[in-house]
Enzyme design. Structure first.
Site, PDB file in Angstrom:
ATOM      1  N   HIS A 311      -0.535  -6.182  31.968  1.00 64.33           N
ATOM      2  CA  HIS A 311       0.671  -5.363  32.095  1.00 64.33           C
ATOM      3  C   HIS A 311       0.324  -4.099  32.850  1.00 64.33           C
ATOM      4  O   HIS A 311      -0.755  -3.540  32.672  1.00 64.33           O
ATOM      5  CB  HIS A 311       1.202  -5.004  30.697  1.00 64.33           C
ATOM      6  CG  HIS A 311       2.610  -4.503  30.722  1.00 64.33           C
ATOM      7  ND1 HIS A 311       2.926  -3.196  31.011  1.00 64.33           N
ATOM      8  CD2 HIS A 311       3.780  -5.140  30.504  1.00 64.33           C
ATOM      9  CE1 HIS A 311       4.238  -3.056  30.961  1.00 64.33           C
ATOM     10  NE2 HIS A 311       4.786  -4.210  30.666  1.00 64.33           N
ATOM     11  N   ASP A 368       5.840 -11.759  27.484  1.00 58.25           N
ATOM     12  CA  ASP A 368       6.310 -13.064  27.954  1.00 58.25           C
ATOM     13  C   ASP A 368       5.490 -14.233  27.423  1.00 58.25           C
ATOM     14  O   ASP A 368       5.921 -15.378  27.517  1.00 58.25           O
ATOM     15  CB  ASP A 368       6.257 -13.116  29.498  1.00 58.25           C
ATOM     16  CG  ASP A 368       7.098 -12.014  30.109  1.00 58.25           C
ATOM     17  OD1 ASP A 368       8.283 -11.928  29.759  1.00 58.25           O
ATOM     18  OD2 ASP A 368       6.562 -11.226  30.915  1.00 58.25           O
TER      19      ASP A 368
HETATM   20  C1  MLT Z   1       9.386  -5.211  30.674  1.00 58.47           C
HETATM   21  O1  MLT Z   1       9.590  -5.313  29.461  1.00 58.47           O
HETATM   22  O2  MLT Z   1      10.269  -4.821  31.457  1.00 58.47           O
HETATM   23  C2  MLT Z   1       8.073  -5.674  31.213  1.00 58.47           C
HETATM   24  O3  MLT Z   1       7.069  -5.558  30.261  1.00 58.47           O
HETATM   25  C3  MLT Z   1       7.712  -5.074  32.545  1.00 58.47           C
HETATM   26  C4  MLT Z   1       7.427  -3.605  32.597  1.00 58.47           C
HETATM   27  O4  MLT Z   1       7.595  -2.841  31.670  1.00 58.47           O
HETATM   28  O5  MLT Z   1       6.968  -3.180  33.680  1.00 58.47           O
END
Ligand code: MLT
Length: 433
Positions: A311, A368
């Site tokens: 992430h 995810d």
């Molecule tokens: C999200 O929940 O939108 C994803 O983890 C992506 C992010 O935070 O960049």
């Protein structure tokens, strides 16, 4: 929104010119320096691809400490919200600033129920797409088209209209998502049922009632509610930033959210939950299974990626993934519910987390990774997974769009660039070039 003025500043010296920039401190002590006067004062711009070092705004909504694995919505830790609040309470928290007091929740739920049916004639928009269309294409188009059915609420400068448009979007997205599911599966639509709560109604419109049951299985409804809560906001991720960028031009909330849905559809963002499931299926069908797959991921020449790991912000663990893994265990350890893809996901995580290649790169499961196996257990097709992410993220997009509208610092989003193309040349001289 409060700004904390600071005595400190950051000094910059360039080509014998001195410039100084004031600092600002966030609630948790994080410090930024403001470069609003950088271009006018020094002639310089910054280059920050992917905006990894740029705070595009001040925001009161969500706090993330990526190094410590902390996520809070308006100050409340995600773990507490996951255990002690429903998705509707979280929607209220994100949109109205506080968890609802007794009575407020019922009023909020009633507002949504009253608007939960799709506007007359709107079904044609969803049903117009050729069979086989990806649900995210239909979803983005449908939300864009919703503005045409809410013209009386489409003025983004009018507080009352904006409020009504917000409720309409929140109330009607479940019916849109459910209809997309049923149309793609060749099933007859199921009408909204005002006796059911928000999430139960969504599941009912999607799957219909089982003989003799009043509504969906409570465990499945709890799972869906929790997944929506865990997706509800994540500060300035790609889709939320898109909603803000589009909103900054004065576009309607419908147009801004439709743009956010398109941003979410990419495999590096919301589309990753679908990509994880497809990766697990691919591993299942590959000779050599996990070992071969892991070697391919580590091979720089191969384009194979370990989806659902790593992430941009979390460098330790994603707190949402812990909650989702617990939920996956609860759902898939039920008698008869076992899914070989879940066992494969558990093995893949264990294998990756004991390999220095992934540990050194701080690659851990993200939101995810286990989401898809739960959606699958609930009965959704893989292509619907990102639509479910959108359903969860909607209150976050809306909260950011509202915040942007009220922020005195808002300007139309308009980044600068560093031009690296050809210097001036003449068309007349092109044959000699
Ligand atoms: C999200 O929940 O939108 C994803 O983890 C992506 C992010 O935070 O960049």
């Amino acid at each position: 929104m409060t700004h904390t003025p600071q005595g400190d500043s950051v000094a910059l010296r360039f080509a014998d010119r001195d410039a100084s920039f004031p600092t600002a401190t966030g609630t948790e002590g994080e410090t930024a320096f403001e470069i609003k006067t950088l271009l006018s004062g020094t002639g310089l711009v910054t280059i920050d691809p992917g905006f990894g070092n740029t705070a595009a705004c001040r925001s009161d909504i969500t706090y993330i400490d990526g190094a410590a694995g902390i996520l809070r919505y308006r100050g409340y830790p995600i773990e507490e919200l996951a255990q002690q609040a429903t998705f509707l309470e979280v929607c209220h928290l994100l949109l109205r600033g506080e968890l609802p007091k007794p009575g407020q929740l019922d009023a909020f739920a009633a507002e949504l129920t009253a608007q939960s049916a799709l506007p007359e004639g709107f079904e044609r928009v969803i049903d117009a797409f050729p069979s086989g269309t990806h649900p995210m294409i239909t979803l983005a188009a449908a939300v864009n088209a919703l503005a045409a059915f809410h013209t009386e609420n489409a003025d983004p400068t009018d507080d009352d209209q904006v409020e009504r448009a917000t409720i309409a979007l929140l109330a009607q997205l479940p019916a849109i998502a459910a209809r997309i599911h049923r149309t793609s599966a060749g099933l007859e639509p199921v009408a909204t049922d005002s006796s059911l709560a928000y999430v139960e109604n969504f599941l009912n419109m999607t799957f219909g009632k089982t003989e003799g049951e009043k509504g969906p299985d409570p465990l499945l409804a709890k799972a869906m509610d929790l997944l929506l809560t865990l997706h509800a906001d994540h500060e300035l991720n790609c889709s939320t930033s898109t909603v803000r960028v589009v909103g900054s031009s004065g576009a309607t909330v419908f147009a801004s959210v439709a743009a956010g849905i398109n941003a979410l559809s990419g495999p590096l963002h919301g589309g990753a939950n679908q990509a994880v499931l497809e990766m697990l299926e691919q591993i299942q069908n590959t000779e050599g299974g996990i070992d071969t797959f892991i070697e391919q991921v580590k091979d720089r020449e191969s384009k194979t990626r370990l989806m659902g790991f790593g992430h941009r912000v979390y460098k330790n663990f994603d707190p949402r993934s812990r909650e989702i893994k617990k939920l996956a265990q609860e759902i898939l350890n039920q008698p008869g519910a076992n899914d070989p893809l879940f066992d494969l996901a558990l093995q893949l995580e264990e294998r990756a987390l004991s390999d220095s290649y992934f540990v050194d790169r701080k690659l851990y499961p993200n939101v995810d990774f286990y989401t898809g196996v739960i959606y699958r257990a609930l009965g959704f097709s893989t292509e619907m997974f990102t639509v479910l992410f959108a359903l969860g993220r909607l209150p976050g997009w809306l909260a950011h769009w509202h915040e942007l509208r009220k922020d005195p610092d808002t300007r139309i989003a308009r980044p600068r660039q560093l031009y690296t193309g050809p210097a001036q040349r003449s068309v007349a001289a092109r044959d000699n070039a």
